[in-house]
Design a protein around this motif. Structure first.
Motif: not given
Length: 515
Positions: A318-328
């Motif tokens: 989930x953390x990688x998914x958020x990072x790929x979306x550019x979310x902080x």
């Protein structure tokens, strides 16, 4: 001739001598041919032509011989160059192999890392052995106290037992006026069986020890010794069949990860999520169970480390998914206290965080009691994680937070139940030395943010804002929701394109290009 001209003439002669020495034979033959063939060509043209042809034939033969000699030398030189090129390739291969092998500095660093890991493991094992020694010593003391309890002499036991038996018989309940008794109670009670008189006098008085020799009543009670608390909860009050269903659901596909947002106050902007474990017991259609239902069972069966490992794997996805979306947006997961005694889990998490910079948004949370009771081995396991992932404190027992100590441990977040902040109770044991409205600002000055958890009533939100609490979490804002299956489906890892190997050319071609 002046001295300067003489020196210039001598220098020219010294320069011409090597040239004349190299071509002295040709110059000599040319001069002889000019001296001999010149007059001969004037007086005897035919003989001069024959002589010139013979000289040309001789020169051609000498040239062919020299060419053959030079060819042989070239072949020999080519073989030597080929041998040198092969040796050069061997040297390059050996150099590449030596470069690929770990250098002494790298090997020493790896050895130091292994030694540090072994030291941490020895520290954890020593702590476990120390706890076991304390428990065993307490049990030995209790067993020794039980063995030291005096027993009744066998000579007086037959005389005392008949006397004690009537006293221990149950007394009849007194009749309640106006109460209706059942038919069985209305029946006449049977006559009591006559009890023979006690045979105390049958035993001789000489066999009865005096009162001074009997142990006092206080000697029969063993003083309670405190046993160090162990992080194993009591047996849950559920049937064994439910325990089997919980373990079967955990071993199957019943474990799910749910996310509950953390919002800012008063804007209510989502800035983080908390990963919560849910277990679906009884099939896909059954409602997911809370951790209070299945966590005690998993702790008794020793499956909490596996639970944390599986949840951390999904949390990293989930953390990688958020990072790929550019979310902080940050992601927090509450680690079990028992996982601190499993060094393999923390080392695996440290290696994963070192290899993947996208896990900088992951935060692991531990209870306040676990942070306070960290030993040297556990601090060594958490040290590689500091700076790569975040640390959080949750499930506090009181509000006595030392901001400097928490910052030194790398804790950047403190999660406090809203009930503890708004309604601390009459007792002062859970309160801090500073006022409640100054708790969040004091931690904020140390770079630690406070999150109020369990906010279920909308009326508590203004009170939290008055206490300067910057973040909140609870059903008043959003309930936990499961993560979509397509997010947890990890994409296939792309194989990295290997760098092109340098083209190896024979040394002979290099020489040809140089020529």
């Amino acid at each position: 001739m002046s001295p300067g001209d003489r020196r210039a003439f001598l220098a020219g002669v010294q320069t011409m001598v090597p040239v004349l020495g190299r071509y002295a034979g040709l110059l000599t033959v040319g001069l002889l041919g000019l001296v001999v063939l010149g007059p001969l060509a004037v007086f005897l043209p035919l003989w001069s032509a024959l002589t010139l042809g013979a000289a040309a034939s001789l020169a051609g033969g000498l040239a062919l011989t020299r060419i053959a000699t030079l060819k042989a030398r070239c072949e020999k030189l080519s073989g030597e160059v080929d041998l040198l090129s092969r040796r050069l390739l061997k040297v390059e291969t050996a150099a590449a192999t030596a470069a690929a092998q770990p250098r002494p500095e790298t090997a020493e660093a790896a050895l130091r890392a292994q030694i540090e890991e072994l030291t941490v493991e020895f520290g954890l094992l020593s702590g476990i052995v120390r706890d076991l020694t304390t428990v065993v010593s307490a049990q030995d003391a209790e067993i020794a106290g039980l063995k030291a309890r005096p027993e009744i002499a066998p000579e007086i036991r037959p005389a005392i037992e008949p006397a004690i038996a009537p006293a221990e018989a149950p007394r009849p309940l007194p009749a309640v006026p106006g109460a209706a008794l059942p038919d069985a109670a209305a029946a006449p009670s049977p006559q009591p069986v006559p009890v023979p008189p006690p045979q105390i006098q049958a035993a001789p008085l000489e066999q009865v020890p005096p009162r001074s020799q009997l142990a006092p009543a206080s000697a029969l009670s063993v003083p309670a010794r405190p046993i160090p608390p162990r992080p194993i909860p009591p047996r849950p009050a559920i049937p064994p069949a439910d325990e089997g269903a919980i373990v079967a659901a955990f071993e199957g596909d019943g474990l799910e990860i749910h996310l509950q947002p953390v919002v800012t106050l008063p804007q209510r902007k989502v800035v983080a999520y908390e990963a919560l474990a849910r277990l679906r017991i009884g099939g896909p259609g059954a409602p997911p169970a809370e951790p209070e239902v299945f966590l005690p069972v998993l702790e008794r069966y020793g499956r909490t480390t596996e639970l944390d490992r599986r949840m951390l794997q999904r949390a990293t996805i989930v953390a990688r998914h958020l990072a790929r979306r550019g979310s902080e947006t940050l992601l927090t997961y509450g680690l079990s206290p028992l996982s601190l005694f499993e060094p393999g889990l923390l080392r695996e998490l440290a290696r994963t965080a070192a290899d993947d910079p996208a896990l900088a948004g992951l935060t692991i949370a531990l209870p306040q009691e676990s942070w306070r009771r960290l030993d040297a081995g556990q601090r060594g396991l958490l040290a590689p994680l500091q700076g790569r992932i975040g640390f959080s404190l949750d499930r506090p027992d009181d509000l006595r937070f030392d901001a400097a100590e928490l910052a030194a441990l790398g804790i950047g977040q403190v999660k406090v139940p809203a009930e503890m902040l708004l309604r601390p109770g009459a007792g002062r044991s859970s309160l801090s030395d500073i006022a409640l409205e100054d708790t969040a600002p004091a931690l904020a000055r140390a770079g630690i943010r406070v999150v109020a958890t369990g906010v279920a009533d909308e009326a508590d939100v203004p009170d939290l804002i008055d206490l300067d609490v910057p973040f909140a979490q609870g059903t008043a804002f959003a309930a936990p929701r499961p993560v979509r299956a397509e997010v947890l489906a990890t994409p296939p890892a792309e194989d990295p394109t290997p760098p092109p190997e340098p083209e190896r050319r024979p040394f002979r071609s290099v020489l040809r290009r140089a020529v």
